[in-house]
Design a protein around this motif. Structure first.
Motif, PDB file in Angstrom:
ATOM      1  N   LEU A 123       0.871  -1.355   0.017  1.00 25.83           N
ATOM      2  CA  LEU A 123      -0.121  -0.169  -0.097  1.00 25.83           C
ATOM      3  C   LEU A 123       0.597   1.377  -0.085  1.00 25.83           C
ATOM      4  CD1 LEU A 123      -2.866  -0.958   2.559  1.00 25.83           C
ATOM      5  CD2 LEU A 123      -2.966  -0.381   0.234  1.00 25.83           C
ATOM      6  N   ASP A 124       2.329   1.137   0.243  1.00 23.81           N
ATOM      7  CA  ASP A 124       2.877   2.424   0.484  1.00 23.81           C
ATOM      8  C   ASP A 124       2.664   3.245   1.628  1.00 23.81           C
ATOM      9  OD1 ASP A 124       5.408   3.696  -0.046  1.00 23.81           O
ATOM     10  OD2 ASP A 124       4.517   4.622  -1.938  1.00 23.81           O
ATOM     11  N   ARG A 125       2.133   2.791   2.619  1.00 22.34           N
ATOM     12  CA  ARG A 125       1.565   3.750   3.605  1.00 22.34           C
ATOM     13  C   ARG A 125       2.510   3.323   4.808  1.00 22.34           C
ATOM     14  NH1 ARG A 125      -5.009   2.307   3.071  1.00 22.34           N
ATOM     15  NH2 ARG A 125      -4.985   2.854   0.698  1.00 22.34           N
ATOM     16  N   PRO A 126       2.771   4.471   5.773  1.00 21.25           N
ATOM     17  CA  PRO A 126       3.749   4.318   6.731  1.00 21.25           C
ATOM     18  C   PRO A 126       3.668   3.179   7.703  1.00 21.25           C
ATOM     19  CG  PRO A 126       2.899   6.511   6.615  1.00 21.25           C
ATOM     20  CD  PRO A 126       1.844   5.610   5.715  1.00 21.25           C
ATOM     21  N   ILE A 127       4.693   2.355   8.084  1.00 26.84           N
ATOM     22  CA  ILE A 127       4.668   1.214   9.171  1.00 26.84           C
ATOM     23  C   ILE A 127       5.787   1.598  10.234  1.00 26.84           C
ATOM     24  CG2 ILE A 127       5.130  -1.163   9.124  1.00 26.84           C
ATOM     25  CD1 ILE A 127       4.672  -1.408   6.189  1.00 26.84           C
ATOM     26  N   VAL A 128       4.967   1.166  11.330  1.00 23.47           N
ATOM     27  CA  VAL A 128       6.063   1.471  12.511  1.00 23.47           C
ATOM     28  C   VAL A 128       6.101   0.150  13.335  1.00 23.47           C
ATOM     29  CG1 VAL A 128       6.534   2.651  14.894  1.00 23.47           C
ATOM     30  CG2 VAL A 128       5.530   3.904  12.779  1.00 23.47           C
ATOM     31  N   ILE A 129       7.254  -0.413  13.449  1.00 25.76           N
ATOM     32  CA  ILE A 129       7.740  -1.761  14.302  1.00 25.76           C
ATOM     33  C   ILE A 129       7.836  -1.116  15.714  1.00 25.76           C
ATOM     34  CG2 ILE A 129       9.099  -3.399  14.360  1.00 25.76           C
ATOM     35  CD1 ILE A 129       7.557  -3.411  11.652  1.00 25.76           C
ATOM     36  N   LEU A 130       7.039  -1.880  16.722  1.00 28.81           N
ATOM     37  CA  LEU A 130       7.238  -1.785  17.924  1.00 28.81           C
ATOM     38  C   LEU A 130       7.993  -2.999  18.476  1.00 28.81           C
ATOM     39  CD1 LEU A 130       6.552  -0.611  20.873  1.00 28.81           C
ATOM     40  CD2 LEU A 130       4.258  -1.866  20.869  1.00 28.81           C
ATOM     41  N   ALA A 131       9.272  -2.997  18.725  1.00 23.69           N
ATOM     42  CA  ALA A 131      10.081  -3.972  19.044  1.00 23.69           C
ATOM     43  C   ALA A 131      10.661  -3.870  20.561  1.00 23.69           C
ATOM     44  CB  ALA A 131      11.106  -4.024  17.938  1.00 23.69           C
ATOM     45  N   ASP A 132       9.853  -3.853  21.434  1.00 23.19           N
ATOM     46  CA  ASP A 132      10.398  -3.692  22.924  1.00 23.19           C
ATOM     47  C   ASP A 132      10.656  -5.262  23.343  1.00 23.19           C
ATOM     48  OD1 ASP A 132       7.721  -4.667  22.638  1.00 23.19           O
ATOM     49  OD2 ASP A 132       7.285  -3.767  24.774  1.00 23.19           O
ATOM     50  N   ASP A 133      10.209  -6.297  22.634  1.00 26.79           N
ATOM     51  CA  ASP A 133      11.033  -7.477  23.244  1.00 26.79           C
ATOM     52  C   ASP A 133      11.546  -8.533  22.205  1.00 26.79           C
ATOM     53  OD1 ASP A 133       8.392  -7.908  21.771  1.00 26.79           O
ATOM     54  OD2 ASP A 133       7.867  -9.594  23.090  1.00 26.79           O
ATOM     55  N   TRP A 134      12.173  -7.632  21.248  1.00 23.89           N
ATOM     56  CA  TRP A 134      12.834  -8.454  19.938  1.00 23.89           C
ATOM     57  C   TRP A 134      13.638  -9.491  20.490  1.00 23.89           C
ATOM     58  CZ3 TRP A 134      12.166  -9.903  15.380  1.00 23.89           C
ATOM     59  CH2 TRP A 134      13.240 -10.314  14.561  1.00 23.89           C
ATOM     60  N   GLY A 135      14.545  -9.312  21.128  1.00 22.45           N
ATOM     61  CA  GLY A 135      15.524 -10.294  21.857  1.00 22.45           C
ATOM     62  C   GLY A 135      14.759 -11.419  22.209  1.00 22.45           C
ATOM     63  N   ALA A 136      13.758 -11.318  23.052  1.00 18.97           N
ATOM     64  CA  ALA A 136      13.244 -12.316  23.490  1.00 18.97           C
ATOM     65  C   ALA A 136      12.273 -13.375  22.516  1.00 18.97           C
ATOM     66  CB  ALA A 136      12.191 -12.062  24.844  1.00 18.97           C
ATOM     67  N   TYR A 137      11.774 -12.677  21.730  1.00 15.89           N
ATOM     68  CA  TYR A 137      10.820 -13.156  20.516  1.00 15.89           C
ATOM     69  C   TYR A 137      11.957 -13.804  19.443  1.00 15.89           C
ATOM     70  CZ  TYR A 137       7.774 -13.534  16.617  1.00 15.89           C
ATOM     71  OH  TYR A 137       7.101 -14.067  15.621  1.00 15.89           O
ATOM     72  N   ALA A 138      12.782 -13.133  19.189  1.00 11.59           N
ATOM     73  CA  ALA A 138      13.915 -13.940  18.240  1.00 11.59           C
ATOM     74  C   ALA A 138      14.497 -14.995  18.910  1.00 11.59           C
ATOM     75  CB  ALA A 138      15.069 -12.844  17.666  1.00 11.59           C
ATOM     76  N   ALA A 139      14.754 -15.117  20.012  1.00 13.49           N
ATOM     77  CA  ALA A 139      15.484 -16.207  20.751  1.00 13.49           C
ATOM     78  C   ALA A 139      14.502 -17.323  20.774  1.00 13.49           C
ATOM     79  CB  ALA A 139      15.793 -15.660  22.253  1.00 13.49           C
ATOM     80  N   SER A 140      13.264 -17.121  21.399  1.00 16.22           N
ATOM     81  CA  SER A 140      12.266 -18.117  21.448  1.00 16.22           C
ATOM     82  C   SER A 140      11.739 -18.702  20.244  1.00 16.22           C
ATOM     83  CB  SER A 140      10.961 -17.526  22.328  1.00 16.22           C
ATOM     84  OG  SER A 140      10.134 -16.522  21.583  1.00 16.22           O
TER      85      SER A 140
END
Length: 736
Positions: free
Chosen positions: A629-646
């Motif tokens: 859609l070429d509309r703005p996207i914002v990533i909320l990555a407050d737990d990226w480390g835990a998510y990626a590890a699990s």
């Protein structure tokens, strides 16, 4: 004077006490006092309470000189309470985040009712969570106030003290207090609920009711369970003293009998030698307070205990016999269906028959629906049949759509003879792929998190998932659709099977690629979004490191408020969270109040995306589709480390993001307050993301699939079809 007085009776819970107190004191709503009553606890509870009181002036501790029991400990705390409302929180339970704010808002909305009833979830010692199965009663109670006479279903909820807030002036006026003994909630709750003139309901999980492996008083085998008779005598005495409540007699008569029979049926409640006596006392209480015919479900109390036992044993034997009969009927049905499949399996394939399914047979959705629509237009000679799991799902199909129910005889007939199979989830293992049939697997978007064989090294994420069985089913694929080279590499690695990768683009994204500004208007109107509002879509995904998958990452009310006037926050949960407790943690109530719009049940996620102006997500695959859609996207990555590890991830989304990355809710709010969410940097990041992940999405994906795989036309470019080997050999994924 505080808004809430939270009374916490404490006895032998030192392992849970800190979590309980923290859940109250860390609430976003601070206008509270905590009255902790140390019921002469022999462990370290008293010291813990004094520690909390020393550092937080909102905590007041009362140390009792002797143990008086749960009910009287609550009584001891009530005279110290100065709040508008009383809450009774058991010291091994916890309030959920945002609970007090939700209660305060609901009390204000309903002009301070006598009682506010809220929802809860059971949290088990092994990590599971289960919402109150009667939560619908709260949802059906309406936005205003009522009495028990006006909405008697409210009394079907668990009759306990801790799922309600009580107006202190009402409690003091009526002189309510707790008696000694077990089941002390019974003679408190019934009088309170029957006397209250104005009751309000809050359809939100405000309390986590801990189910301990051991230590639950009511699960202790003891004669103390005989207290239930005295407690109901107190209820009958109260109603007898209030002529205006006399019509509740038959209801309480039935409730008492059901409650006592429930206790008697539990194996761990009463000593075996005392069960006959408990039965006799219950029958005597039933006769004493009966004023009419005995309800059918209580007639078992009219005979002796021996007869009661014989009936229970006969009922148990009948259930077992019924279970075995059902198993036999299923076996016969399976043989019949297998016979149909065998007969039709010897007949030639129907070259004009295509079978479709999506999201485990939930309806005409996603990529399969887009291919189906294109086939009806480009290949009208093809008969398209949808597989749905039940008639409820079938009712949601577009008019005149042909369908069969999963595992029915009709299902076995069409799957035995169909030439084309289109699905975004693997077909059941019982489906046999016949030579000449064409299986087209669309997947469910571009993968960020590990999938299939890659989960073999992530035991937590693959819990309950049979990867070898998944791969055996994937062996039936002939074609795998991809929207980019990244997906092509992932599916080669994650599904080491024999299939051909078709660089088709994602069919469901055709509508996004071709979208015009006005195309979201219908969805906005259906969702009740005011015309002219800027719409922010929040789409969180599930977490593998949290049992049940739901983690509260964002204060929805605060974020919506921070967006300001002229904005609407739309929330769409991951499908796997839609039927769990996630919505009860505040989303349902915020939707009812118009704070946010819950679009989780919207069948077509494409419509929800079209209705929005910006996307906020964590690690949902929705971002890859939304980029079209070429509309703005914002990533909320407050737990990226835990998510990626699990779960495991194929690349670092925080380093290769489609827009700005917020590491906290504060950062997220700052991005929107400053306008940076749609600045030049956001546009630059999005353009790079689109180049990489929307490579083959050109608005003609569904047409390409139909022409290439169903009509046998040559692809527009030789590069459009690329064979994938049976076994991937590389470990590093990169765009090529």
């Amino acid at each position: 004077m505080p808004r809430f007085s939270v009374i916490v009776p404490v006895f032998k819970v030192q392992g849970f006490l800190r979590e309980c107190l923290d859940s109250v004191l860390e609430q976003s709503y601070p206008d509270i006092e905590v009255i902790a009553v140390d019921d002469c606890s022999p462990d370290g509870c008293g010291a813990i309470l004094d520690e909390y009181a020393a550092r937080d002036p909102r905590v007041r501790v009362l140390h009792l000189p002797e143990n008086v029991g749960l009910g009287r400990a609550r009584n001891a705390g009530m005279p110290l309470a100065g709040g508008d409302y009383l809450l009774f929180l058991d010291s091994d339970d916890t309030l959920t985040p945002g609970a007090l704010r939700a209660m305060a808002d609901r009390l204000e909305e309903t002009a301070d009712p006598d009682v506010l009833v809220f929802d809860y979830a059971r949290t088990y010692w092994w990590g599971g969570t289960r919402r109150n199965v009667l939560a619908r009663i709260l949802a059906e109670a309406g936005a205003g106030t009522f009495s028990a006479a006006g909405h008697p279903e409210i009394l079907d909820l668990l009759m306990v003290v801790w799922n309600k807030a009580y107006r202190r002036a009402f409690v003091e006026r009526e002189g309510f207090a707790f008696p000694p003994g077990y089941y002390e909630d019974t003679p408190w709750t019934f009088p309170v609920m029957l006397s209250a003139e104005r009751i309000a309901a809050l359809d939100r999980i405000c309390l986590a009711y801990r189910q301990r492996r051991q230590g639950n008083i009511l699960s202790t085998t003891s004669r103390k369970h005989f207290d239930i008779h005295d407690q109901y005598e107190r209820v009958f005495a109260f109603v007898g003293s209030r002529p205006e409540l006399s019509h509740w007699g038959p209801y309480l008569h039935r409730k008492m009998g059901e409650h006592c029979l429930d206790i008697l049926s539990k194996e761990d409640r009463l000593p075996e030698a005392d069960k006959a006596e408990f039965f006799r006392l219950t029958a005597a209480l039933l006769r004493k307070h009966g004023t009419g015919p005995v309800p059918a479900e209580l007639r078992v109390l009219e005979g002796g205990f021996t007869r009661y036992r014989v009936r229970r044993q006969a009922a148990r034997a009948g259930r077992e016999l019924g279970r075995r009969g059902q198993q036999a009927r299923r076996a016969v049905a399976a043989r019949v269906k297998h016979g149909w499949s065998a007969v039709h399996g010897h007949r030639p394939l129907d070259p004009h028959l295509a079978v479709y399914s999506a999201f485990s047979h939930r309806g005409a959705l996603g990529d399969p629906a887009a291919v189906y629509a294109a086939a009806r237009e480009l290949a009208p000679h093809l008969r398209g049949v949808w597989v749905v799991r039940d008639e409820e799902q079938a009712a949601l199909l577009p008019p005149e759509t042909e369908y069969v129910l999963l595992d029915s005889l009709a299902y076995h007939r069409v799957t035995a003879r169909a030439t084309y199979f289109v699905n975004n989830v693997n077909w059941p293992g019982s489906l046999v792929k016949r030579p000449g049939s064409v299986h087209i697997h669309t997947h469910q978007g571009t993968p960020l998190k590990y999938m299939a064989a890659d989960l073999l090294h992530k035991p937590g994420a693959r819990h309950g998932l049979d990867v070898p069985q998944m791969l055996r089913r994937a062996d039936r694929w002939d074609y795998s659709l991809v929207a980019n080279r990244h997906s092509e590499l992932v599916w080669e690695r994650a599904y080491p099977c024999h299939f051909t990768s078709l660089r088709s683009g994602s069919p469901r994204n055709d509508v996004l690629v071709r979208a015009r500004p006005e195309e979201g208007a219908a969805a906005r109107a259906r969702l009740g979004i005011p015309a002219g509002n800027r719409v922010v879509l929040y789409a969180p995904t599930r977490r593998e490191y949290v049992r049940g998958g739901h983690a509260e990452r964002l204060d929805l009310a605060a974020f919506a408020d921070g967006l300001g006037a002229g904005h609407t926050l739309v929330v769409r949960l991951h499908p796997s969270l839609a039927d769990g407790p996630a919505r009860g943690m505040g989303l349902t109530e915020l939707h009812r109040r118009g704070v946010v719009v819950d679009a989780t049940d919207e069948p077509r996620v494409e419509d929800v995306m079209l209705a929005s102006d910006a996307l906020v997500t964590d690690y949902s695959a929705l971002m890859f589709d939304y980029a079209n859609l070429d509309r703005p996207i914002v990533i909320l990555a407050d737990d990226w480390g835990a998510y990626a590890a699990s779960r495991g991830a194929y690349f670092d989304i925080t380093a290769d993001a489609p827009g700005h990355v917020a590491r906290s809710q504060t950062e997220l709010a700052r991005l929107f307050a400053s306008g940076a969410w749609q600045d030049g940097e956001s546009e630059r990041l999005r353009a790079g993301f689109r180049t990489r992940f929307c490579e083959f999405d050109d608005g003609r994906a569904a047409e390409r699939v139909v022409r290439t795989l169903m009509l046998g036309e040559r692809p527009a470019s030789p590069a459009a079809v690329a064979p994938v080997p049976a076994q991937a050999g590389h470990d590093v994924l990169a765009a090529s």
